[in-house]
Write a protein that holds these residues in place. Structure first.
Motif, mmCIF file in Angstrom:
data_model
loop_
_atom_site.group_PDB
_atom_site.id
_atom_site.type_symbol
_atom_site.label_atom_id
_atom_site.label_comp_id
_atom_site.label_asym_id
_atom_site.label_seq_id
_atom_site.Cartn_x
_atom_site.Cartn_y
_atom_site.Cartn_z
ATOM 1 N N GLY A 192 0.681 -1.194 0.137
ATOM 2 C CA GLY A 192 0.019 -0.130 -0.042
ATOM 3 C C GLY A 192 0.887 1.267 0.161
ATOM 4 O O GLY A 192 1.948 1.392 0.263
ATOM 5 N N VAL A 193 0.100 2.426 -0.098
ATOM 6 C CA VAL A 193 0.830 3.730 -0.369
ATOM 7 C C VAL A 193 -0.054 4.800 0.730
ATOM 8 O O VAL A 193 -1.349 4.900 0.400
ATOM 9 N N VAL A 194 0.328 5.307 1.673
ATOM 10 C CA VAL A 194 -0.353 5.881 2.603
ATOM 11 C C VAL A 194 0.020 7.408 2.500
ATOM 12 O O VAL A 194 1.132 7.661 2.407
ATOM 13 N N LEU A 195 -1.063 7.953 2.339
ATOM 14 C CA LEU A 195 -1.098 9.438 2.292
ATOM 15 C C LEU A 195 -1.028 10.431 3.795
ATOM 16 O O LEU A 195 -1.977 10.206 4.395
ATOM 17 N N PHE A 196 0.123 11.160 3.986
ATOM 18 C CA PHE A 196 0.123 12.167 5.046
ATOM 19 C C PHE A 196 0.622 13.459 4.440
ATOM 20 O O PHE A 196 0.929 13.336 3.240
ATOM 21 N N HIS A 197 0.639 14.443 5.387
ATOM 22 C CA HIS A 197 1.076 15.792 4.976
ATOM 23 C C HIS A 197 2.054 16.218 6.061
ATOM 24 O O HIS A 197 1.864 16.276 7.258
ATOM 25 N N ASP A 198 3.280 16.687 5.535
ATOM 26 C CA ASP A 198 4.325 16.964 6.598
ATOM 27 C C ASP A 198 4.070 18.459 6.994
ATOM 28 O O ASP A 198 4.838 19.112 7.813
ATOM 29 N N ILE A 199 3.228 19.152 6.455
ATOM 30 C CA ILE A 199 2.870 20.702 7.001
ATOM 31 C C ILE A 199 1.905 20.628 8.225
ATOM 32 O O ILE A 199 1.882 21.589 8.527
ATOM 33 N N HIS A 200 1.386 19.717 8.600
ATOM 34 C CA HIS A 200 0.741 19.490 9.950
ATOM 35 C C HIS A 200 1.321 18.933 11.068
ATOM 36 O O HIS A 200 2.000 17.749 11.055
ATOM 37 N N HIS A 201 1.503 19.716 12.201
ATOM 38 C CA HIS A 201 2.428 19.303 13.148
ATOM 39 C C HIS A 201 1.520 18.111 13.963
ATOM 40 O O HIS A 201 2.526 17.292 14.534
ATOM 41 N N GLU A 202 0.558 17.756 13.759
ATOM 42 C CA GLU A 202 -0.350 16.532 14.260
ATOM 43 C C GLU A 202 0.503 15.475 13.916
ATOM 44 O O GLU A 202 0.347 14.434 14.388
ATOM 45 N N THR A 203 0.557 15.540 12.362
ATOM 46 C CA THR A 203 1.001 14.534 11.771
ATOM 47 C C THR A 203 2.591 14.149 12.194
ATOM 48 O O THR A 203 2.790 12.791 12.414
ATOM 49 N N VAL A 204 3.266 15.116 12.249
ATOM 50 C CA VAL A 204 4.584 14.825 12.740
ATOM 51 C C VAL A 204 4.813 14.361 14.153
ATOM 52 O O VAL A 204 5.463 13.433 14.276
ATOM 53 N N ASN A 205 3.730 14.635 15.090
ATOM 54 C CA ASN A 205 3.618 14.252 16.423
ATOM 55 C C ASN A 205 3.195 12.860 16.308
ATOM 56 O O ASN A 205 3.755 11.967 17.119
ATOM 57 N N ALA A 206 2.348 12.421 15.457
ATOM 58 C CA ALA A 206 1.924 11.164 15.519
ATOM 59 C C ALA A 206 2.962 10.175 14.554
ATOM 60 O O ALA A 206 2.847 8.904 14.839
ATOM 61 N N ALA A 207 3.819 10.429 13.956
ATOM 62 C CA ALA A 207 5.076 9.686 13.243
ATOM 63 C C ALA A 207 5.685 8.835 14.335
ATOM 64 O O ALA A 207 5.715 7.679 13.573
ATOM 65 N N PRO A 208 6.074 8.956 15.157
ATOM 66 C CA PRO A 208 6.901 8.057 16.104
ATOM 67 C C PRO A 208 5.927 6.512 16.475
ATOM 68 O O PRO A 208 6.477 5.637 15.967
ATOM 69 N N LYS A 209 4.651 6.858 16.755
ATOM 70 C CA LYS A 209 3.898 5.782 17.054
ATOM 71 C C LYS A 209 3.442 5.062 15.786
ATOM 72 O O LYS A 209 3.115 4.128 15.596
ATOM 73 N N ILE A 210 3.226 5.644 14.706
ATOM 74 C CA ILE A 210 2.841 5.259 13.275
ATOM 75 C C ILE A 210 4.010 4.395 12.862
ATOM 76 O O ILE A 210 3.716 3.268 12.443
#
Length: 243
Positions: A192-210
């Motif tokens: 699969g290919v998963v879509l996120f956006h690095d312009i959102h701080h909530e995404t960056v904060n979620a990254a380690p757990k993802i």
């Protein structure tokens, strides 16, 4: 007195001569800077549980922090960048390449390409290609249309494989760390290919757990080109996953 002055002069000369030697030794202890991006990895995603994590619309103010977290995890990702955001962020773009991430094209200014002439589409793509290559020395090989909006005319004008996604995290809509983690860990399937956006701080904060959650599920985190390296991608064609 003359003898004392002479001894003092000799000592000063010795210190001056020793300084370059100390500086040279210090330089040798510093880690060598990489000469360029690392070599491509050979992966068989037909056998491995591969997933490609992708980030759109950057680089931005949170991208450096995301790169730190990807480096800590040893994960590689693909960044679909806007050409207008490359300006002023050249060091981040270069760092992406040197740390093994894939640099990809997401147009210059994020327009809906289906309402534009072929010439205007080509301009959006080519300006971004130049900006990324000038910043990093790397020419992007894949493209993602803004909003996922494309058609046959756009595909011909772009002239690159169009990478869509199999999982939309909707981080752009909800701005919620817990929801990002849930979508990023539970939704992906092999290939699969998963879509996120690095312009959102909530995404960056979620990254380690993802990243940790996907590893716990047995996934290998790869770039888009690594995911599709056993397939020949056609210019203009659309791809949502390996299968």
């Amino acid at each position: 007195m003359a003898l004392a002055a002479g001894c003092a002069g000799d000592a000063a000369n010795g210190q001056r001569q020793a300084a370059p030697a100390r500086q040279e030794a210090a330089l040798k202890k510093q880690p060598a800077r990489p000469a360029g991006p690392p070599a491509a990895r050979r992966l068989d995603c037909a056998r491995l549980r591969c997933v490609a994590i992708t980030f759109d619309d950057g680089p931005g103010e949170h991208t450096g922090q995301l790169l730190d977290r990807l480096k800590e995890s040893g994960a590689r990702a693909t960044f679909f960048m806007l050409g207008q955001n490359v300006r002023g962020n050249e060091q981040l773009v270069r760092r992406m390449a040197y740390e093994g991430h894939e640099l990809a094209n997401h147009t210059w200014s994020h327009p809906n390409l289906t309402g534009m002439s072929s010439g205007a589409v080509r301009s959006e793509v080519r300006r971004t290609q130049r900006a990324i290559q000038q910043a990093s020395g790397v020419e992007p090989k894949v493209f993602r249309p803004p909003y996922g909006a494309t058609d046959a005319q756009v595909g011909r004008a772009v002239g690159m494989p169009q990478i869509m996604w199999s999982v939309d995290s909707q981080d752009w809509l909800h701005h919620n760390v817990a929801r990002n983690v849930s979508a990023g860990v539970k939704s992906p399937k092999p290939g699969g290919v998963v879509l996120f956006h690095d312009i959102h701080h909530e995404t960056v904060n979620a990254a380690p757990k993802i990243l940790a959650g996907l590893r716990e599920r047995g996934f290998t985190l790869v770039t888009v080109s690594e995911l599709f390296q056993t397939r020949t991608l056609k210019p203009g064609s659309r791809y949502t996953n390996l299968w």
